[in-house]
Design a protein around this motif. Sequence first.
Motif, PDB file in Angstrom:
ATOM      1  N   LEU A 269       7.929  10.255  -9.808  1.00 26.87           N
ATOM      2  CA  LEU A 269       7.112  10.773  -8.712  1.00 26.87           C
ATOM      3  C   LEU A 269       7.923  10.906  -7.424  1.00 26.87           C
ATOM      4  O   LEU A 269       7.837  11.933  -6.729  1.00 26.87           O
ATOM      5  CB  LEU A 269       5.911   9.850  -8.482  1.00 26.87           C
ATOM      6  CG  LEU A 269       5.082  10.092  -7.217  1.00 26.87           C
ATOM      7  CD1 LEU A 269       4.347  11.425  -7.301  1.00 26.87           C
ATOM      8  CD2 LEU A 269       4.090   8.947  -6.998  1.00 26.87           C
ATOM      9  N   VAL A 270       8.706   9.898  -7.104  1.00 29.45           N
ATOM     10  CA  VAL A 270       9.495   9.926  -5.872  1.00 29.45           C
ATOM     11  C   VAL A 270      10.466  11.109  -5.882  1.00 29.45           C
ATOM     12  O   VAL A 270      10.604  11.838  -4.887  1.00 29.45           O
ATOM     13  CB  VAL A 270      10.254   8.599  -5.693  1.00 29.45           C
ATOM     14  CG1 VAL A 270      11.226   8.687  -4.522  1.00 29.45           C
ATOM     15  CG2 VAL A 270       9.261   7.457  -5.465  1.00 29.45           C
ATOM     16  N   ARG A 287       8.965  12.283   2.824  1.00 28.85           N
ATOM     17  CA  ARG A 287      10.156  11.442   2.879  1.00 28.85           C
ATOM     18  C   ARG A 287      10.063  10.413   4.005  1.00 28.85           C
ATOM     19  O   ARG A 287      10.602   9.313   3.895  1.00 28.85           O
ATOM     20  CB  ARG A 287      11.398  12.314   3.060  1.00 28.85           C
ATOM     21  CG  ARG A 287      11.704  13.201   1.862  1.00 28.85           C
ATOM     22  CD  ARG A 287      12.977  14.005   2.058  1.00 28.85           C
ATOM     23  NE  ARG A 287      14.140  13.134   2.068  1.00 28.85           N
ATOM     24  CZ  ARG A 287      15.385  13.585   2.182  1.00 28.85           C
ATOM     25  NH1 ARG A 287      15.605  14.894   2.317  1.00 28.85           N
ATOM     26  NH2 ARG A 287      16.406  12.750   2.176  1.00 28.85           N
ATOM     27  N   SER A 288       9.381  10.790   5.086  1.00 28.55           N
ATOM     28  CA  SER A 288       9.264   9.857   6.214  1.00 28.55           C
ATOM     29  C   SER A 288       8.526   8.588   5.824  1.00 28.55           C
ATOM     30  O   SER A 288       8.746   7.528   6.406  1.00 28.55           O
ATOM     31  CB  SER A 288       8.552  10.531   7.390  1.00 28.55           C
ATOM     32  OG  SER A 288       7.245  10.951   7.020  1.00 28.55           O
ATOM     33  N   PHE A 289       7.632   8.663   4.807  1.00 27.89           N
ATOM     34  CA  PHE A 289       6.930   7.469   4.346  1.00 27.89           C
ATOM     35  C   PHE A 289       7.880   6.536   3.595  1.00 27.89           C
ATOM     36  O   PHE A 289       7.702   5.321   3.625  1.00 27.89           O
ATOM     37  CB  PHE A 289       5.784   7.844   3.407  1.00 27.89           C
ATOM     38  CG  PHE A 289       4.623   8.537   4.063  1.00 27.89           C
ATOM     39  CD1 PHE A 289       4.619   8.839   5.416  1.00 27.89           C
ATOM     40  CD2 PHE A 289       3.520   8.905   3.306  1.00 27.89           C
ATOM     41  CE1 PHE A 289       3.548   9.488   6.010  1.00 27.89           C
ATOM     42  CE2 PHE A 289       2.443   9.546   3.894  1.00 27.89           C
ATOM     43  CZ  PHE A 289       2.462   9.846   5.239  1.00 27.89           C
ATOM     44  N   LEU A 290       8.837   7.103   2.895  1.00 34.16           N
ATOM     45  CA  LEU A 290       9.681   6.329   1.989  1.00 34.16           C
ATOM     46  C   LEU A 290      11.021   5.944   2.592  1.00 34.16           C
ATOM     47  O   LEU A 290      11.686   5.037   2.085  1.00 34.16           O
ATOM     48  CB  LEU A 290       9.923   7.127   0.700  1.00 34.16           C
ATOM     49  CG  LEU A 290       8.676   7.558  -0.077  1.00 34.16           C
ATOM     50  CD1 LEU A 290       9.056   8.453  -1.240  1.00 34.16           C
ATOM     51  CD2 LEU A 290       7.886   6.357  -0.555  1.00 34.16           C
ATOM     52  N   GLU A 291      11.446   6.626   3.653  1.00 35.09           N
ATOM     53  CA  GLU A 291      12.789   6.419   4.184  1.00 35.09           C
ATOM     54  C   GLU A 291      12.806   5.835   5.588  1.00 35.09           C
ATOM     55  O   GLU A 291      13.888   5.676   6.158  1.00 35.09           O
ATOM     56  CB  GLU A 291      13.553   7.752   4.159  1.00 35.09           C
ATOM     57  CG  GLU A 291      13.732   8.304   2.749  1.00 35.09           C
ATOM     58  CD  GLU A 291      14.469   9.628   2.717  1.00 35.09           C
ATOM     59  OE1 GLU A 291      14.838  10.130   3.806  1.00 35.09           O
ATOM     60  OE2 GLU A 291      14.670  10.172   1.617  1.00 35.09           O
ATOM     61  N   THR A 292      11.639   5.529   6.153  1.00 37.87           N
ATOM     62  CA  THR A 292      11.580   4.917   7.476  1.00 37.87           C
ATOM     63  C   THR A 292      11.306   3.427   7.309  1.00 37.87           C
ATOM     64  O   THR A 292      10.217   3.045   6.867  1.00 37.87           O
ATOM     65  CB  THR A 292      10.469   5.559   8.336  1.00 37.87           C
ATOM     66  OG1 THR A 292      10.639   6.970   8.341  1.00 37.87           O
ATOM     67  CG2 THR A 292      10.511   5.021   9.759  1.00 37.87           C
ATOM     68  N   PRO A 417       5.439  11.017  13.470  1.00 38.99           N
ATOM     69  CA  PRO A 417       4.786  12.036  14.288  1.00 38.99           C
ATOM     70  C   PRO A 417       3.315  12.151  13.928  1.00 38.99           C
ATOM     71  O   PRO A 417       2.868  11.589  12.921  1.00 38.99           O
ATOM     72  CB  PRO A 417       5.548  13.313  13.946  1.00 38.99           C
ATOM     73  CG  PRO A 417       6.124  13.058  12.602  1.00 38.99           C
ATOM     74  CD  PRO A 417       6.424  11.583  12.547  1.00 38.99           C
ATOM     75  N   GLU A 418       2.561  12.924  14.729  1.00 38.15           N
ATOM     76  CA  GLU A 418       1.099  12.858  14.675  1.00 38.15           C
ATOM     77  C   GLU A 418       0.508  13.236  13.327  1.00 38.15           C
ATOM     78  O   GLU A 418      -0.327  12.519  12.787  1.00 38.15           O
ATOM     79  CB  GLU A 418       0.499  13.749  15.766  1.00 38.15           C
ATOM     80  CG  GLU A 418      -1.016  13.624  15.860  1.00 38.15           C
ATOM     81  CD  GLU A 418      -1.556  14.355  17.073  1.00 38.15           C
ATOM     82  OE1 GLU A 418      -2.028  15.483  16.900  1.00 38.15           O
ATOM     83  OE2 GLU A 418      -1.475  13.804  18.171  1.00 38.15           O
ATOM     84  N   ARG A 419       0.910  14.386  12.752  1.00 39.39           N
ATOM     85  CA  ARG A 419       0.303  14.788  11.482  1.00 39.39           C
ATOM     86  C   ARG A 419       0.649  13.800  10.379  1.00 39.39           C
ATOM     87  O   ARG A 419      -0.190  13.446   9.544  1.00 39.39           O
ATOM     88  CB  ARG A 419       0.751  16.198  11.077  1.00 39.39           C
ATOM     89  CG  ARG A 419      -0.099  16.743   9.906  1.00 39.39           C
ATOM     90  CD  ARG A 419       0.309  18.137   9.504  1.00 39.39           C
ATOM     91  NE  ARG A 419       1.526  18.122   8.702  1.00 39.39           N
ATOM     92  CZ  ARG A 419       2.182  19.220   8.324  1.00 39.39           C
ATOM     93  NH1 ARG A 419       1.755  20.404   8.726  1.00 39.39           N
ATOM     94  NH2 ARG A 419       3.273  19.127   7.583  1.00 39.39           N
ATOM     95  N   ALA A 420       1.903  13.341  10.369  1.00 40.36           N
ATOM     96  CA  ALA A 420       2.301  12.353   9.367  1.00 40.36           C
ATOM     97  C   ALA A 420       1.565  11.039   9.580  1.00 40.36           C
ATOM     98  O   ALA A 420       1.197  10.357   8.621  1.00 40.36           O
ATOM     99  CB  ALA A 420       3.808  12.134   9.413  1.00 40.36           C
TER     100      ALA A 420
END
Length: 558
Positions: A269-270, A287-292, A417-420
């Motif tokens: 999945l990733v 990616r921002s969920f997994l790499e931050t 950021p806002e949408r994320a």
Amino acid sequence: MNAATAPAASTGPAGAPAKGRFAVLPIIILILAQMGASGDNGALSLATSALTDQLGATTSDIQLANMIYPLVGGAFMVAGGLLGTIFGWKRSFRVGALVCAAGEVALALAPSMAVFIWVGRVLVGLGASLLIPSVLGLVPLIYRGADRAVAFGCIGAASGLSALLPLALGVVMEAAGMRVTFMVLAVYFAAVAALSWLLPRIEHTGGGLRFDGAGVALAAVGLFLVLIGLSGISSWGLIAPFPGAPFTVFGISPALPAVACGIAVLAVLVRVERGVEARHGIALLPRSFLETPQVLAGLAANAITFFFMGAQSILMAPYLQLVAGWTPIEVGVISIVTGVPTFACALGIPKLAPRAHPRHIVQLGYLAMAAALGIMALSVTLDGASAEGVFIGAFVAGVGAGTVSSQASNIVALALPERAAAQSGGIQSTMRNVGQAVGVALLGAVLIFGITTTVRAKADADPQISSEVRERLSGMTIDLGSNGSFEKQLSGVEMGDAERDALVGIESRARFTSTRAAYAVGALVVLLGLATTPAIKGASADRSGGSGDGADRPGSAG
């Protein structure tokens, strides 16, 4: 503009939050939705005895009923976050509340545990997979700056306020029974759906975005395999298969192979999600969920808090009702003892200590939760529980859960950021439900597997126990229950009184040691969360003023 229809603060130049009144009505509606989800879990805990008496539920059935809701939610709440982004958060909120209401009706009318679990609990889980991500997704769009931190604290405090529901539901259950109680919850969710029309208008700009069907399917299959495998350990066996195992994999129990296959699917999945995001600009798992690192630490905080709640739901409530003989109302009182400090800490910390570093707050919360599990373990006795230990543990549990909840969601939002940040409501909700499901599955497995294997081992070593009885025990999974319920489980096995008394004593000690061991495992898992906290950098990562992509800002569109 008034508090019922306006955002708390509209964004000014460069995304800076403008001063405005805190919007009270929207947060009340969102709190009611969050409380409903917690209330449903509370009702299930209170219904343990009723399910056993009326529908013939075993401990494994109750464990599965507890797990199905977070399993379904964990599988589909990431999709709920994506659906809210694409089709609109208010619409997703409303549909989710109505599906939850339908699920509660199914629970109220269920003629068997199969219908209760696979229709009622599945529907409530599907509804929650839309409703709860919408709660977390609406907060960053309605509130800005300091108001956002307070709003997230209010959502965390909803877990404390929801403590009022089990007490009220316990009274209803005592007076009118389990079925009426679930019907009351159906009316509650229908009312939440109606109140959604009073939420402020949100500009929706996600109509051209693509739904990630492949990602949803992979996430659902992967999480299902992991959690079903964990929950199956107690009834299928860890390595050597129990008689209850549906099949074997190369001669071993299917539990661990299912977990391994699930992890492999999630790894695929990733990789798939990276390609989806590159092609379409939006994915189930950006990616921002997994790499931050700070996002991952915040997601871990969400998961560990609900792992802790899952530990309470599978260890404390069933033990007190099935072993110690506490009534639903007495168990409901414990929820108040937990709920008051949860509410006070989740709401009070952002207001009274706005400059405190979130890393330190979360660390203190983890330590308090681990201490609470230790106190609860010490409250367990051979034939019941110490009321003083139970109440002290419940209070410390509320302090820990409220402390972590005051920061967990905002830690994630600060780093995106806002949408994320809005879409992250889905992954946050998934982590909460996966955490709860893992808590129920892992600690339930430690409990039941521990009781069963310990009884068999001690019986094999006891010369009073005949070989015929030992053989019968080898094919039996021993449920959590009182000495009387264990004697009832043995009613079909021929043996003398001395032999029966010896077995009851063995089971009593096995129940005692296995329950304490399960609490100890839970405390260790919570403490492991401390390893994630160095990634929490606090307000320096704050982009909550809306300086991201600008999508989904509050505006005039419905």
